[in-house]
Design an enzyme around this catalytic site. Sequence first.
Site, mmCIF file in Angstrom:
data_model
loop_
_atom_site.group_PDB
_atom_site.id
_atom_site.type_symbol
_atom_site.label_atom_id
_atom_site.label_comp_id
_atom_site.label_asym_id
_atom_site.label_seq_id
_atom_site.Cartn_x
_atom_site.Cartn_y
_atom_site.Cartn_z
ATOM 1 N N ASP A 22 -76.391 97.648 0.161
ATOM 2 C CA ASP A 22 -77.108 98.270 1.292
ATOM 3 C C ASP A 22 -77.303 99.606 1.492
ATOM 4 O OD1 ASP A 22 -78.301 96.522 3.433
ATOM 5 O OD2 ASP A 22 -76.538 97.215 4.791
ATOM 6 N N ASP B 9 -67.435 88.815 11.865
ATOM 7 C CA ASP B 9 -66.678 87.588 11.406
ATOM 8 C C ASP B 9 -66.364 86.628 12.645
ATOM 9 O OD1 ASP B 9 -65.200 89.587 12.303
ATOM 10 O OD2 ASP B 9 -63.851 89.629 10.401
#
Length: 980
Positions: free
Chosen positions: A294, A678
């Site tokens: 990224d 998450d």
Amino acid sequence: MMESGAPTCHTCGEQVGLNANGEPFVACHECNFPICKPCFEYELKEGKKNCLRCGVPYDENLLDEVETKAPGNRSTMAGHLNNSQDLGIHARHVSSVSTVDSELNDDSGNPIWKNRVESWKEKKNKKKSTTKTKAEKEAEVPPEQQMEEKPTPDAEEPLSTVVPVPKSRIRPYRIVIVMRLIILAFFFHYRVTNPVDSAFGLWLTSVICEIWFAFSWVLDQFPKWSPVSRETYIDRLAARYEREGEPSELAGVDFFVSTVDPLKEPPLITANTVLSILALDYPVDKVSCYVSDDGAAMLTFESLVETADFARKWVPFCKKFSIEPRAPEFYFSQKIDYLKDKIQPSFVKERRAMKRDYEEFKVRINALVARAQKTPEEGWTMQDGTPWPGNNTRDHPGMIQVFLGRSGACDAEGNELPRLVYVSREKRPGYPHHKKAGAENALVRVSAVLTNAPYILNLDCDHYVNNSKAVREAMCFMMDPQVGRDVCYVQFPQRFDGIDRSDRYANRNIVFFDVNMKGLDGIQGPVYVGTGCVFNRQALYGYGPPSMPKLTKSSSSCSWCGCCSCCCPTKKPSKDPEELYRDAKREELDAAIFNLKEIENYDDYERSMLISQMSFEKTFGISSVFIESTLMENGGVPESVNPSTLIKEAIHVIGCSYEEKTEWGKEIGWIYGSVTEDILTGFKMHCRGWRSLYCMPLRPAFKGSAPINLSDRLHQVLRWALGSVEIFLSRHCPLWYGFGGGRLKWLQRLAYVNTIVYPFTSLPLVAYCALPAICLLTGKFIIPTLSNLASVLFLGLFLSIILTSVLELRWSGVSIEDLWRNEQFWVIGGVSAHLFAVFQGFLKMLAGIDTNFTVTAKATDDTEFGELYIIKWTTLLIPPTTLLIVNLVGVVAGFSDALNKGYEAWGPLFGKVFFAFWVILHLYPFLKGLMGRQNRTPTIVVLWSVLLASVFSLVWVRVNPFVNKTDGTNVVQSCISIDC
């Protein structure tokens, strides 16, 4: 044709068309049910010669005409979809699912519709075949083949089993919990009805704090009501899906490894993670590793080139000698007898050669890192002389490079290697990227286009595979027909290397992973913790489980516990039940894509709506290849697809604008809106009715590197707490989200509530930790003089706390040291990181002030536990330092005051000093962190502490500001009045 009033086909939604006489086509002259000619011919091909609405047989002349025409003109639905000239508007509508021109649709029609039709046909054929009796099936197969094809006993047995905690251990634990609740009720009754008038403010503050602590304990304790463990049987998995002489039938797995900054997440650690994945004990054609860069760093790309080259030697070495772990850095650093259980004489020689190769590999990686320390002014240049596309990390195109795989190079022994793919998604100014969650969603789309494995396993770049059979452990759940149908993910515990034995900052999180997660596994499943998790790809797409609760016409499920309406008082509905049912059905059709699992429950008209073009594109984005992959429940890529087309489509799906006006990050994939994506992602899956499982193999599946010094640990905890505050302030808050379907169990909801409200405990915790010092400095106390009843209550409360901990240790197997470390860091993190997270969360939500977090460093110094002793000053250290100093000063002041007042002051002093020492003992690891040393406090610090305490005590006795000054004349007069 719309203006002419021609009816619409109830199967595909298009016009029915005209017959040979130029009139609208009519299949049934009895009820004039509108159906177009291609759909009519498909129904005849399937053997349906009666009208779908009224059941009257079709006209024989029409049937003869169609049957004589069928052989020459491909009368099946798939054939008509290819013949666009005959179908006109009908064919164009069905075959153009995406507005992007794709080579897949040039000549072959719409693959989505064809695949769905074929799946319907297969399901129908399966249903027909199941109606045959067992005797008929056996008669069709010769006796010799019956004996050969009879499955082995291992293949018929379950692949896993639940191991509940023995009743002798869990029953006393539950009894003590109930007893503690009763004692708490009496305790708070006493506290509220016996205020301390002389210190009313301190008393009220303490009572409020204690009530909140009791509430937090309930949230944390009740999800542990029925903990379980699970046992897997890998040998049975092999017997069922890997029969000798046959191709492996194990499901494919796509691995996701995410990294951002190679200077903070060393490429050598990432390379070890990738090598451990490529060397898995799993069929190579079933494994694909996707590395998300990224940060678009050329250093990461070049290190992967070196990693792919070294993997050709490392992978066959691991599989030949069955070594563990299969990350070379951690294998060669083991302080064990590496010859144990090795019987091949060539092992020592090949191991030495491999170690030399790995040392050379490390030198090459380190050389790349050294060169990347200073970026050239003109930017990085690749070996062919072209500029690196990612020189501007915030403005660069998408990049994909396939290093290994079927078309790549083989290993040193000529065997195929798993696929290794480098991915860097496109980034442009003005487009949100959603950090790690956005990167994971990009990998979901890329992997769906290139390999489309039915299961996904995501790892952080610093979490390597420690158990080469870890994927097989997960498949024992996922591929079990009885267990895996409703499982959205299998979570493994996190284990860490590089932590000192005492684990002073509770980096291992043993209590959470070995106690809380086991408790959740007995309800609806453990929460998703960000890494080491195997996902069902269909669950990530937003589908519900096959056994998802359905709305009925007569009753609705309870929104709290998920049970029938008899467990809760019902209210009179404002609408008729039939109308409610129709509204619910309409809402399901509006969210078409999330109900494709239930497609056979709908009639033909509803089915056509479910596969409409707009529902797919509004949900998944404009990519026909990706949309087709979402409908393939068992994964896989069509063999006829051109690989160059797939790469082109893969670049398209990682574009920065691909997710605009879609459901990515809202209902499918990793969910946006929190830095702890998450927790949010797992919560959404549980709300849809999925359940998760917890897998704890004897050999830890994955191991990672934890930030072990105090500053990094507090920043890590700050990020987690901030994410929880963000969820609390969002629409996904478990306090009010997900009640409609009644699919989230109430104990599971309590667990999720606990994960988002725990940062707010920092406010009463800071106040409670300051109370002992205030009491010692002012001479007041929060508890009145104890009566016999009050003494019994306090004694019962302390005994229940101790018994709860002891029984929890007994059934969980956690050591008392781990429990104490967890308790200590709960206080340390609560008065520092959690406190900052609460204020920063409100600032972000109310004022729009976003906090940027730096990635915690994962590398350690050459000295063992070297980073543990490094002090990195940060504002997070101020609150606990202040509380430590204030309580130490309070203890000195309390003893000085007792010495000044005499014998009667020592009794009340003990209660105050006890609470002060409670705070100091909990903050002791923090104090050691400030010292910067392990197990030994410098002598000079001890000497200065004793000197300062002595001086302060003497000064306190002389000044004594909290004692009322007595008028000297009054003292003299009182003395004169006494008859000596």
